[in-house]
Motif scaffolding. Structure first.
Motif, PDB file in Angstrom:
ATOM      1  N   UNK A  89       6.915   9.705 -78.472  1.00  0.00           N
ATOM      2  CA  UNK A  89       7.152  10.930 -79.235  1.00  0.00           C
ATOM      3  C   UNK A  89       6.976  12.177 -78.369  1.00  0.00           C
ATOM      4  N   UNK A  90       5.939  12.188 -77.550  1.00  0.00           N
ATOM      5  CA  UNK A  90       5.676  13.366 -76.715  1.00  0.00           C
ATOM      6  C   UNK A  90       6.757  13.576 -75.659  1.00  0.00           C
ATOM      7  N   UNK A  91       7.439  12.509 -75.307  1.00  0.00           N
ATOM      8  CA  UNK A  91       8.473  12.670 -74.279  1.00  0.00           C
ATOM      9  C   UNK A  91       9.718  13.330 -74.859  1.00  0.00           C
ATOM     10  N   UNK A  92       9.895  13.217 -76.179  1.00  0.00           N
ATOM     11  CA  UNK A  92      11.069  13.831 -76.799  1.00  0.00           C
ATOM     12  C   UNK A  92      10.786  15.245 -77.287  1.00  0.00           C
ATOM     13  N   UNK A  93       9.602  15.438 -77.878  1.00  0.00           N
ATOM     14  CA  UNK A  93       9.293  16.742 -78.444  1.00  0.00           C
ATOM     15  C   UNK A  93       7.986  17.277 -77.867  1.00  0.00           C
ATOM     16  N   UNK A  94       7.814  18.559 -77.995  1.00  0.00           N
ATOM     17  CA  UNK A  94       6.653  19.211 -77.396  1.00  0.00           C
ATOM     18  C   UNK A  94       5.370  18.873 -78.148  1.00  0.00           C
TER      19      UNK A  94
ATOM     20  N   UNK B  73       3.093  20.519 -79.949  1.00  0.00           N
ATOM     21  CA  UNK B  73       2.896  20.961 -81.327  1.00  0.00           C
ATOM     22  C   UNK B  73       3.947  20.395 -82.269  1.00  0.00           C
ATOM     23  N   UNK B  74       5.024  19.888 -81.723  1.00  0.00           N
ATOM     24  CA  UNK B  74       6.094  19.370 -82.569  1.00  0.00           C
ATOM     25  C   UNK B  74       5.836  17.918 -82.962  1.00  0.00           C
TER      26      UNK B  74
ATOM     27  N   UNK C 257      -6.564  15.373 -80.789  1.00  0.00           N
ATOM     28  CA  UNK C 257      -5.178  15.312 -80.339  1.00  0.00           C
ATOM     29  C   UNK C 257      -5.041  15.649 -78.852  1.00  0.00           C
ATOM     30  N   UNK C 258      -5.789  16.646 -78.415  1.00  0.00           N
ATOM     31  CA  UNK C 258      -5.696  17.043 -77.009  1.00  0.00           C
ATOM     32  C   UNK C 258      -6.071  15.907 -76.073  1.00  0.00           C
TER      33      UNK C 258
ATOM     34  N   UNK D 200      -3.317  13.400 -75.972  1.00  0.00           N
ATOM     35  CA  UNK D 200      -2.205  13.908 -75.146  1.00  0.00           C
ATOM     36  C   UNK D 200      -2.539  13.810 -73.658  1.00  0.00           C
ATOM     37  N   UNK D 201      -3.761  14.205 -73.338  1.00  0.00           N
ATOM     38  CA  UNK D 201      -4.209  14.119 -71.947  1.00  0.00           C
ATOM     39  C   UNK D 201      -4.122  12.688 -71.437  1.00  0.00           C
ATOM     40  N   UNK D 202      -4.582  11.755 -72.283  1.00  0.00           N
ATOM     41  CA  UNK D 202      -4.558  10.346 -71.895  1.00  0.00           C
ATOM     42  C   UNK D 202      -3.123   9.884 -71.667  1.00  0.00           C
TER      43      UNK D 202
END
Lengths: 208, 208
Positions: free
Chosen positions: A23-28, A30-31, A55-56, A59-61
DNA sequence: TCTGATATTGACCGATTGGTCGGATGTTTT
DNA sequence: AAAACATCCGACCAATCGGTCAATATCAGA
């Protein structure tokens, strides 16, 4: 003593990481909502917080493992042998191929580079850069010391030029595609070959 | 008959657009709230909806004007005269300088290019590309027809290479900076000069 | 001075956000 | 069996999100 199924140490963790990476690879940042990640991973949202405090951190992981994997893929693509010229050609081709093979990882890391005000994981990106650069610079220096390349150019500059050409190709491929005079949008190998040839021989005809 | 102050037709609109442009250029769409935009513009959130029906429309508008301005800046930087070689040099230098002069616009448009699944305004980006490309390709073709360049390379490929080198420099400048062997991170003119020189003469020594 | 239109706002709405909590599942160890 | 443990979830929370609305402020033209 049971690796029967689905209990192989950190299986839940990796499911979450995989879903989040996708998911993070497609959208930013916060999205992408924690709910969406949980849904993608097939677990409950609350369960995510059993593995990651917030969440942070998640994301970091994700960014950490993605950067690590990307680095491995790229480094693996580097190894080559033969003449300096062949090594250079292989390097360029494999580098671009590695980028195209793992678009998710590349986008993930690269977005982080471009985002402002939040140097969340610039270290990762820099590591990847460092590896690529030093390897490529070494090749170029070797070529210079062997006399196969001219001595009067900065290897780091040429490395930037070559890596940049590949990254740019990766990034703007979709745009390049529907642009008439461009025929190489779907032929990465041809693109790299053309670029390397130009780099080697230059635009100006050799004096006869 | 009053342009006394602050009432010059669409003044409120442009204040909002400016604030939104600033915020959107630093953070992604979902990371920028309407509240933040209103605050930055010094007005109330509800007032934004007097000028724009919703957030998407506002974002689209921002992107539209940004793309238009960027396109103008870049096109302006293109014009040059003299020998084909000089034109090429000027083109490269001015293009990169234009990018560095308007980092907000560039980031804004480029983020849109990289985002997946939401081709909100790819048209804008493509227009900018088209202009740059055709202009640069024309220069290269002219050089070929005049015999100043060799005939056996694809002008579109060289254009990609050159534009890509500049964009890449712009994007990864911060990373390049704290990387020891790189000395040109803060010398864009030197970078461009070096790149163009390499492009022209190639890496391989001229046969004597 | 009245009037109509444009600007501008505070208060509010339902929905969604990241995050918490108590308890329900096992599994392992004792 | 029972204590101990990691895993998992439904329900909930305050905060914020994009967006609405009725009410006001401002001002041009009559």
């Amino acid at each position: 003593m049971d690796n029967t199924l689905a209990m192989v140490e950190g299986e839940g963790r990796q499911r979450i990481l995989a879903a989040a990476e996708k998911l993070f690879s497609d959208k930013a940042f916060d999205a992408v909502s924690m709910n969406a990640i949980a849904c993608e991973a097939g677990i409950s949202k609350a369960n995510i917080y059993h593995y990651f405090p917030n969440k942070d951190t998640l994301y970091l992981a994700v960014l950490r493992v993605a950067s690590h994997n990307l680095r491995a893929v790229l480094n693996e693509a580097v190894s080559a042998h033969g003449s300096v010229l062949d090594v250079l050609r292989h390097f360029a081709r494999n580098h671009l191929q590695a980028l195209l093979n793992r678009p998710q990882l590349v986008r993930l890391v690269w977005r982080e580079i471009l985002e402002r005000g939040a140097p969340r994981a610039q270290e990762f990106a820099e590591q990847g850069f460092a590896d690529m650069f030093s390897a490529l610079v070494d090749v170029l220096k070797l070529g210079q010391s062997r006399g196969e390349f001219r001595q009067d150019f900065d290897p780091a500059l040429v490395a930037t030029l070559l890596l940049g050409a590949n990254v740019f190709f990766f990034q703007s491929r979709d745009i390049l595609r529907h642009y008439p005079p461009i025929t190489f949008a779907d032929d990465p190998a041809g693109y790299v070959a053309g670029i390397v040839e130009i780099l080697l021989r230059g635009l100006v005809p050799a004096p006869s």
